[in-house]
Design an enzyme around this catalytic site. Sequence first.
Site, PDB file in Angstrom:
ATOM      1  N   MET A  99      24.141  10.382 -39.345  1.00  0.00           N
ATOM      2  CA  MET A  99      23.194   9.375 -39.870  1.00  0.00           C
ATOM      3  C   MET A  99      21.927   9.371 -39.012  1.00  0.00           C
ATOM      4  O   MET A  99      22.004   9.518 -37.790  1.00  0.00           O
ATOM      5  CB  MET A  99      23.838   7.993 -39.820  1.00  0.00           C
ATOM      6  CG  MET A  99      25.157   7.916 -40.568  1.00  0.00           C
ATOM      7  SD  MET A  99      25.757   6.225 -40.646  1.00  0.00           S
ATOM      8  CE  MET A  99      27.362   6.478 -41.405  1.00  0.00           C
TER       9      MET A  99
ATOM     10  N   HIS B 134      36.158  14.603 -41.086  1.00  0.00           N
ATOM     11  CA  HIS B 134      34.935  14.145 -41.744  1.00  0.00           C
ATOM     12  C   HIS B 134      33.961  13.636 -40.676  1.00  0.00           C
ATOM     13  O   HIS B 134      34.299  12.774 -39.865  1.00  0.00           O
ATOM     14  CB  HIS B 134      35.266  13.044 -42.745  1.00  0.00           C
ATOM     15  CG  HIS B 134      34.099  12.632 -43.583  1.00  0.00           C
ATOM     16  ND1 HIS B 134      33.667  13.358 -44.675  1.00  0.00           N
ATOM     17  CD2 HIS B 134      33.265  11.563 -43.500  1.00  0.00           C
ATOM     18  CE1 HIS B 134      32.623  12.752 -45.223  1.00  0.00           C
ATOM     19  NE2 HIS B 134      32.356  11.657 -44.517  1.00  0.00           N
TER      20      HIS B 134
ATOM     21  N   MET C 134      23.749  12.380 -43.814  1.00  0.00           N
ATOM     22  CA  MET C 134      22.991  11.248 -44.361  1.00  0.00           C
ATOM     23  C   MET C 134      21.664  11.221 -43.621  1.00  0.00           C
ATOM     24  O   MET C 134      21.385  10.326 -42.807  1.00  0.00           O
ATOM     25  CB  MET C 134      23.795   9.944 -44.175  1.00  0.00           C
ATOM     26  CG  MET C 134      24.973   9.845 -45.130  1.00  0.00           C
ATOM     27  SD  MET C 134      26.233   8.680 -44.588  1.00  0.00           S
ATOM     28  CE  MET C 134      27.148   9.732 -43.452  1.00  0.00           C
TER      29      MET C 134
ATOM     30  N   SER D 142      37.476  10.065 -40.951  1.00  0.00           N
ATOM     31  CA  SER D 142      36.081  10.013 -40.506  1.00  0.00           C
ATOM     32  C   SER D 142      36.022   9.559 -39.053  1.00  0.00           C
ATOM     33  O   SER D 142      36.446   8.453 -38.721  1.00  0.00           O
ATOM     34  CB  SER D 142      35.294   9.025 -41.368  1.00  0.00           C
ATOM     35  OG  SER D 142      34.064   8.736 -40.725  1.00  0.00           O
TER      36      SER D 142
ATOM     37  N   MET E 205      30.379   8.560 -53.235  1.00  0.00           N
ATOM     38  CA  MET E 205      30.412   7.457 -52.268  1.00  0.00           C
ATOM     39  C   MET E 205      30.946   6.207 -52.959  1.00  0.00           C
ATOM     40  O   MET E 205      30.437   5.799 -54.008  1.00  0.00           O
ATOM     41  CB  MET E 205      29.009   7.163 -51.730  1.00  0.00           C
ATOM     42  CG  MET E 205      28.438   8.211 -50.792  1.00  0.00           C
ATOM     43  SD  MET E 205      29.449   8.570 -49.348  1.00  0.00           S
ATOM     44  CE  MET E 205      29.541   6.967 -48.545  1.00  0.00           C
TER      45      MET E 205
ATOM     46  N   GLY F  12      37.981   6.151 -42.685  1.00  0.00           N
ATOM     47  CA  GLY F  12      37.617   5.826 -41.311  1.00  0.00           C
ATOM     48  C   GLY F  12      38.546   4.766 -40.771  1.00  0.00           C
ATOM     49  O   GLY F  12      39.521   5.046 -40.073  1.00  0.00           O
TER      50      GLY F  12
ATOM     51  N   GLY G 266      26.285   4.293 -44.671  1.00  0.00           N
ATOM     52  CA  GLY G 266      25.648   3.750 -43.478  1.00  0.00           C
ATOM     53  C   GLY G 266      26.621   3.181 -42.462  1.00  0.00           C
ATOM     54  O   GLY G 266      26.383   3.246 -41.266  1.00  0.00           O
ATOM     55  N   PHE G 267      27.739   2.656 -42.951  1.00  0.00           N
ATOM     56  CA  PHE G 267      28.666   1.991 -42.032  1.00  0.00           C
ATOM     57  C   PHE G 267      30.111   2.198 -42.463  1.00  0.00           C
ATOM     58  O   PHE G 267      30.389   2.309 -43.655  1.00  0.00           O
ATOM     59  CB  PHE G 267      28.372   0.475 -41.991  1.00  0.00           C
ATOM     60  CG  PHE G 267      26.952   0.168 -41.615  1.00  0.00           C
ATOM     61  CD1 PHE G 267      26.575   0.128 -40.273  1.00  0.00           C
ATOM     62  CD2 PHE G 267      25.992  -0.029 -42.596  1.00  0.00           C
ATOM     63  CE1 PHE G 267      25.249  -0.118 -39.922  1.00  0.00           C
ATOM     64  CE2 PHE G 267      24.663  -0.268 -42.253  1.00  0.00           C
ATOM     65  CZ  PHE G 267      24.285  -0.320 -40.917  1.00  0.00           C
TER      66      PHE G 267
ATOM     67  N   ASP H 170      30.262  12.067 -39.988  1.00  0.00           N
ATOM     68  CA  ASP H 170      29.142  11.347 -40.599  1.00  0.00           C
ATOM     69  C   ASP H 170      27.899  11.413 -39.726  1.00  0.00           C
ATOM     70  O   ASP H 170      27.836  10.784 -38.667  1.00  0.00           O
ATOM     71  CB  ASP H 170      29.540   9.881 -40.803  1.00  0.00           C
ATOM     72  CG  ASP H 170      30.565   9.711 -41.905  1.00  0.00           C
ATOM     73  OD1 ASP H 170      30.303  10.183 -43.032  1.00  0.00           O
ATOM     74  OD2 ASP H 170      31.633   9.124 -41.644  1.00  0.00           O
TER      75      ASP H 170
ATOM     76  N   HIS I 149      29.042  15.421 -43.342  1.00  0.00           N
ATOM     77  CA  HIS I 149      28.377  14.597 -44.351  1.00  0.00           C
ATOM     78  C   HIS I 149      27.011  14.196 -43.795  1.00  0.00           C
ATOM     79  O   HIS I 149      26.924  13.329 -42.925  1.00  0.00           O
ATOM     80  CB  HIS I 149      29.273  13.364 -44.611  1.00  0.00           C
ATOM     81  CG  HIS I 149      28.714  12.383 -45.585  1.00  0.00           C
ATOM     82  ND1 HIS I 149      29.290  11.142 -45.768  1.00  0.00           N
ATOM     83  CD2 HIS I 149      27.661  12.450 -46.446  1.00  0.00           C
ATOM     84  CE1 HIS I 149      28.605  10.482 -46.692  1.00  0.00           C
ATOM     85  NE2 HIS I 149      27.614  11.255 -47.114  1.00  0.00           N
TER      86      HIS I 149
ATOM     87  N   ASP J  82      34.616   8.546 -50.562  1.00  0.00           N
ATOM     88  CA  ASP J  82      34.307   8.130 -49.188  1.00  0.00           C
ATOM     89  C   ASP J  82      33.823   6.684 -49.180  1.00  0.00           C
ATOM     90  O   ASP J  82      32.804   6.365 -49.790  1.00  0.00           O
ATOM     91  CB  ASP J  82      33.209   9.074 -48.662  1.00  0.00           C
ATOM     92  CG  ASP J  82      32.810   8.796 -47.219  1.00  0.00           C
ATOM     93  OD1 ASP J  82      33.461   7.973 -46.554  1.00  0.00           O
ATOM     94  OD2 ASP J  82      31.837   9.425 -46.759  1.00  0.00           O
ATOM     95  N   GLY J  83      34.568   5.838 -48.470  1.00  0.00           N
ATOM     96  CA  GLY J  83      34.137   4.458 -48.273  1.00  0.00           C
ATOM     97  C   GLY J  83      35.147   3.449 -48.803  1.00  0.00           C
ATOM     98  O   GLY J  83      35.483   3.459 -49.985  1.00  0.00           O
ATOM     99  N   GLY J  84      35.681   2.655 -47.886  1.00  0.00           N
ATOM    100  CA  GLY J  84      36.616   1.603 -48.300  1.00  0.00           C
ATOM    101  C   GLY J  84      37.943   2.135 -48.805  1.00  0.00           C
ATOM    102  O   GLY J  84      38.639   1.459 -49.568  1.00  0.00           O
TER     103      GLY J  84
ATOM    104  N   GLY K 278      34.059   0.616 -42.578  1.00  0.00           N
ATOM    105  CA  GLY K 278      34.650  -0.709 -42.720  1.00  0.00           C
ATOM    106  C   GLY K 278      34.112  -1.564 -43.855  1.00  0.00           C
ATOM    107  O   GLY K 278      34.343  -2.766 -43.891  1.00  0.00           O
TER     108      GLY K 278
HETATM  109  C1  DX5 Z   1      29.893   5.668 -44.611  1.00  0.00           C
HETATM  110  C2  DX5 Z   1      30.528   6.949 -44.209  1.00  0.00           C
HETATM  111  C3  DX5 Z   1      31.996   6.958 -44.297  1.00  0.00           C
HETATM  112  C4  DX5 Z   1      32.692   5.976 -43.402  1.00  0.00           C
HETATM  113  C5  DX5 Z   1      33.921   5.510 -44.122  1.00  0.00           C
HETATM  114  O1  DX5 Z   1      28.536   5.863 -44.797  1.00  0.00           O
HETATM  115  O2  DX5 Z   1      30.048   8.021 -45.010  1.00  0.00           O
HETATM  116  O3  DX5 Z   1      32.512   8.268 -44.087  1.00  0.00           O
HETATM  117  O4  DX5 Z   1      33.057   6.516 -42.166  1.00  0.00           O
HETATM  118  O5  DX5 Z   1      34.509   4.500 -43.397  1.00  0.00           O
HETATM  119  P1  DX5 Z   1      35.634   3.539 -44.012  1.00  0.00           P
HETATM  120  O6  DX5 Z   1      36.749   4.438 -44.454  1.00  0.00           O
HETATM  121  O7  DX5 Z   1      35.995   2.670 -42.876  1.00  0.00           O
HETATM  122  O8  DX5 Z   1      35.012   2.816 -45.176  1.00  0.00           O
HETATM  123 ZN    ZN Z   2      31.071  10.030 -44.895  1.00  0.00          ZN
END
Ligand code: DX5
Ligand code: ZN
Length: 222
Positions: free
Chosen positions: A38, A34, A69, A9, A138, A198, A143-144, A36, A67, A176-178, A146
């Site tokens: 937003m 990927h 959002m 990402s 998800m 990410g 939204g973020f 994102d 993606h 996606d996420g963490g 990390g």
């Molecule tokens: C969050 C995004 C993710 C984000 C993942 O809303 O959709 O794609 O970049 O970031 P990490 O892998 O750092 O959790």
């Molecule tokens: Zn994403």
Amino acid sequence: MSKVKIAPSILSADFSWLGNEVSAITKAGADYLHIDVMDGHFVPNLTFGPAVISSIKRFTKIPFDVHLMIEPVDPFIESYVKAGADIITVHVEAVTHLERTLQLIKSFGVKCGVSLVPSTPAWHLEYVLDIVDLVLVMTVNPGFGGQAFIPSQLKKIQQVRAMINKVGRPIELEVDGGINPETAKLCIAAGADVLVAGNAVFGGNEVKDYPQRIALLRGDPI
Ligand code: DX5
Ligand code: ZN
């Protein structure tokens, strides 16, 4: 069984030289990029739009996994197709007429995906599995970058895997996420076949580390 795909990402990339980051991550073995998007409305953060996406297209040949959002979605689909999206994923929670939105995406000749936030149950997919190309579970609240992985989503990944297997269409199951080497293993075991990452890839922005970081997520021996 086919190898798991890694979709770095760019949210965690160094925006000041984004084109170089895209080249570097491609050389490092990324399968998808990927992206994102937003809007500061559907999610409490604002990133970039079609102009930035089209500006990085020339730096890679790997598919752009966009993606969205954003809310509303339909009026903006065409601009993301023109910017270079190969897969466009929308949120169930941001769309009222989901089937119509997916047909609109497909009408432009790109792949369509559906995403669920952590509190949305898997059954929302039931009447679109005949047309979607990708399901995005998800594993954080969007939204973020990390944020910490939400373990309850493993059950949903298993449920979606079972639904996809039952339908028997080639639908990718993305998470996606963490995602880090530990949570990647859990997600793969639960049935995921595309991992978005990410921070686990771009964290530190050390270009020389990207190939190893991708390999670790795939579970390849280093
Ligand atoms: C969050 C995004 C993710 C984000 C993942 O809303 O959709 O794609 O970049 O970031 P990490 O892998 O750092 O959790
Ligand atoms: Zn994403």
